[in-house]
Design a protein around this motif. Structure first.
Motif, mmCIF file in Angstrom:
data_model
loop_
_atom_site.group_PDB
_atom_site.id
_atom_site.type_symbol
_atom_site.label_atom_id
_atom_site.label_comp_id
_atom_site.label_asym_id
_atom_site.label_seq_id
_atom_site.Cartn_x
_atom_site.Cartn_y
_atom_site.Cartn_z
ATOM 1 N N MET A 34 0.851 -1.197 0.000
ATOM 2 C CA MET A 34 0.000 0.000 0.000
ATOM 3 C C MET A 34 0.882 1.240 0.000
ATOM 4 S SD MET A 34 -2.937 1.068 2.740
ATOM 5 C CE MET A 34 -3.870 2.581 2.560
ATOM 6 N N THR A 35 0.554 2.213 -0.812
ATOM 7 C CA THR A 35 1.344 3.432 -0.891
ATOM 8 C C THR A 35 0.699 4.524 -0.073
ATOM 9 O OG1 THR A 35 0.172 4.053 -2.890
ATOM 10 C CG2 THR A 35 2.232 2.864 -3.164
ATOM 11 N N ASN A 36 1.517 5.431 0.425
ATOM 12 C CA ASN A 36 1.020 6.509 1.278
ATOM 13 C C ASN A 36 1.738 7.804 0.948
ATOM 14 O OD1 ASN A 36 -0.731 5.037 3.316
ATOM 15 N ND2 ASN A 36 1.167 3.895 3.490
ATOM 16 N N PRO A 37 1.013 8.952 0.934
ATOM 17 C CA PRO A 37 1.672 10.239 0.805
ATOM 18 C C PRO A 37 2.459 10.551 2.062
ATOM 19 C CG PRO A 37 -0.627 10.562 1.322
ATOM 20 C CD PRO A 37 -0.431 9.073 1.149
ATOM 21 N N VAL A 38 3.410 11.447 1.950
ATOM 22 C CA VAL A 38 4.200 11.874 3.103
ATOM 23 C C VAL A 38 3.678 13.223 3.550
ATOM 24 C CG1 VAL A 38 6.502 12.421 3.939
ATOM 25 C CG2 VAL A 38 6.193 10.649 2.212
ATOM 26 N N PRO A 39 2.880 13.299 4.622
ATOM 27 C CA PRO A 39 2.257 14.560 5.012
ATOM 28 C C PRO A 39 3.177 15.433 5.839
ATOM 29 C CG PRO A 39 1.510 12.829 6.474
ATOM 30 C CD PRO A 39 2.448 12.180 5.475
ATOM 31 N N CYS A 91 -4.794 9.269 -6.509
ATOM 32 C CA CYS A 91 -6.206 9.487 -6.170
ATOM 33 C C CYS A 91 -6.624 8.523 -5.064
ATOM 34 C CB CYS A 91 -7.064 9.295 -7.409
ATOM 35 S SG CYS A 91 -8.819 9.626 -7.157
ATOM 36 N N GLY A 92 -6.189 7.265 -5.154
ATOM 37 C CA GLY A 92 -6.517 6.296 -4.113
ATOM 38 C C GLY A 92 -5.976 6.689 -2.755
ATOM 39 N N GLU A 93 -4.830 7.374 -2.740
ATOM 40 C CA GLU A 93 -4.206 7.787 -1.488
ATOM 41 C C GLU A 93 -4.847 9.042 -0.899
ATOM 42 O OE1 GLU A 93 -0.195 8.338 -2.693
ATOM 43 O OE2 GLU A 93 0.265 6.203 -2.783
ATOM 44 N N LEU A 94 -5.373 9.905 -1.760
ATOM 45 C CA LEU A 94 -5.791 11.234 -1.312
ATOM 46 C C LEU A 94 -7.301 11.428 -1.231
ATOM 47 C CD1 LEU A 94 -3.285 13.353 -3.448
ATOM 48 C CD2 LEU A 94 -3.014 12.641 -1.078
ATOM 49 N N VAL A 95 -8.078 10.634 -1.950
ATOM 50 C CA VAL A 95 -9.499 10.921 -2.111
ATOM 51 C C VAL A 95 -10.241 10.994 -0.778
ATOM 52 C CG1 VAL A 95 -10.133 8.485 -2.420
ATOM 53 C CG2 VAL A 95 -11.572 10.289 -3.416
ATOM 54 N N ASP A 96 -9.836 10.232 0.202
ATOM 55 C CA ASP A 96 -10.548 10.266 1.489
ATOM 56 C C ASP A 96 -10.388 11.602 2.207
ATOM 57 O OD1 ASP A 96 -11.464 7.718 1.143
ATOM 58 O OD2 ASP A 96 -9.972 6.763 2.427
ATOM 59 N N ARG A 97 -9.421 12.413 1.774
ATOM 60 C CA ARG A 97 -9.222 13.718 2.408
ATOM 61 C C ARG A 97 -9.861 14.848 1.610
ATOM 62 N NH1 ARG A 97 -3.603 14.742 5.204
ATOM 63 N NH2 ARG A 97 -5.091 15.939 6.451
ATOM 64 N N TRP A 98 -10.545 14.513 0.559
ATOM 65 C CA TRP A 98 -11.201 15.526 -0.261
ATOM 66 C C TRP A 98 -12.613 15.823 0.227
ATOM 67 C CZ3 TRP A 98 -9.687 13.176 -5.682
ATOM 68 C CH2 TRP A 98 -8.319 13.376 -5.896
ATOM 69 N N ASP A 99 -12.843 15.635 1.528
ATOM 70 C CA ASP A 99 -14.165 15.902 2.085
ATOM 71 C C ASP A 99 -14.255 17.291 2.698
ATOM 72 O OD1 ASP A 99 -12.458 15.434 4.174
ATOM 73 O OD2 ASP A 99 -13.770 14.046 5.244
ATOM 74 N N ARG A 100 -13.241 18.122 2.508
ATOM 75 C CA ARG A 100 -13.279 19.513 2.942
ATOM 76 C C ARG A 100 -12.545 20.345 1.901
ATOM 77 N NH1 ARG A 100 -8.879 18.268 7.562
ATOM 78 N NH2 ARG A 100 -7.424 19.982 7.211
#
Length: 248
Positions: A1-6, A71-80
């Motif tokens: 699983m890939t993850n962005p580095v925040p 998109c798979g990594e980030l889409v869950d944070r596109w709720d704001r």
């Protein structure tokens, strides 16, 4: 699983998210000072698979696959409220991510495109990805220079970086043969006054690729203003973001 580095999140859980994508061969370190320059925004940086901060993962050579993974990594944070920002090749990735976001009903407030000519002008750049190692390095250095070029000059890092940069250029040149349709969201386009690759006119041609408002700015600096001129870029960018996001 890939993850962005925040980067560290803002103390305000409702702060606008600013997703940042680096240039070819680059990493999230290109945005290491952006959090300090944009208080009130939560800066979230991503690294591409197989790059220096995501070793061991398969390099990506197509825009469709790259955007699908991110998109798979980030889409869950596109709720704001959020903004997508990319530098050079990362600007193209951000633009295509905006298309995916619009398709799932979560459009960004804006896309910020740094140091990148409009897609219609990309075919004017001669392809280099298929050249032999020495010719490729010479062509890349002549076109872009900058921090990646200096690392490629170092024998200790060259073997590690060369496949990464070549894969990114394959992605870039494959995308240059496409003809993308406009997105619906606003675009903010920023070019360096001394950029040898992206002229202010070639950046302004992004006006044809949005159904929203397009703002074009020129700031001091060359192709890598994302790092070399962070203060000037963020100072110019801030009022344009705030205009779209008054609560940020």
């Amino acid at each position: 699983m890939t993850n962005p580095v925040p980067t560290p999140p803002s103390a305000d859980g409702d702060a606008t998210l600013l997703f940042c994508l680096p240039y070819a061969g680059g990493s999230s370190l290109a945005f290491r000072s952006w959090t300090d320059e944009l208080p009130g925004y939560e800066v979230v940086t991503s690294d591409y698979p197989g790059h220096l901060l995501r070793p061991g993962e398969r390099l990506v050579r197509s825009m469709d696959r790259m955007v699908g993974l991110l998109c798979g990594e980030l889409v869950d944070r596109w709720d704001r409220p959020f903004v997508l920002l990319g530098s050079s090749m990362g600007a193209l990735v951000a633009f295509e991510l905006a298309r995916r976001a619009e398709a799932v009903g979560r459009p960004p407030a804006a896309v910020v495109l740094l140091s990148c000519a409009a897609p219609s002008l990309l075919p004017l750049l001669p392809p280099v990805a298929g050249l032999g190692d020495e010719a490729f390095l010479a062509a890349f250095a002549a076109r872009y220079g900058g921090p990646v070029h200096h690392l490629l000059d170092d024998p200790a890092s060259r073997d590690l970086l060369l496949p990464i940069v070549r894969a990114d250029m394959e992605l870039f040149e494959d995308y240059a043969r496409s003809c993308p349709a406009p997105v619906g969201c606003d675009l903010i386009v920023i070019a360096g006054a001394d950029d040898p690759v992206v002229t202010p006119d070639s950046a302004r041609a992004w006006e044809d690729f949005s159904k929203g408002r397009v703002d074009s700015l020129t700031v001091p600096g060359g192709h890598f203003v994302v790092e070399s001129n962070t203060a000037e870029v963020t100072a110019a960018l801030r009022p344009l973001l705030d205009r779209r996001l008054p609560a940020a």
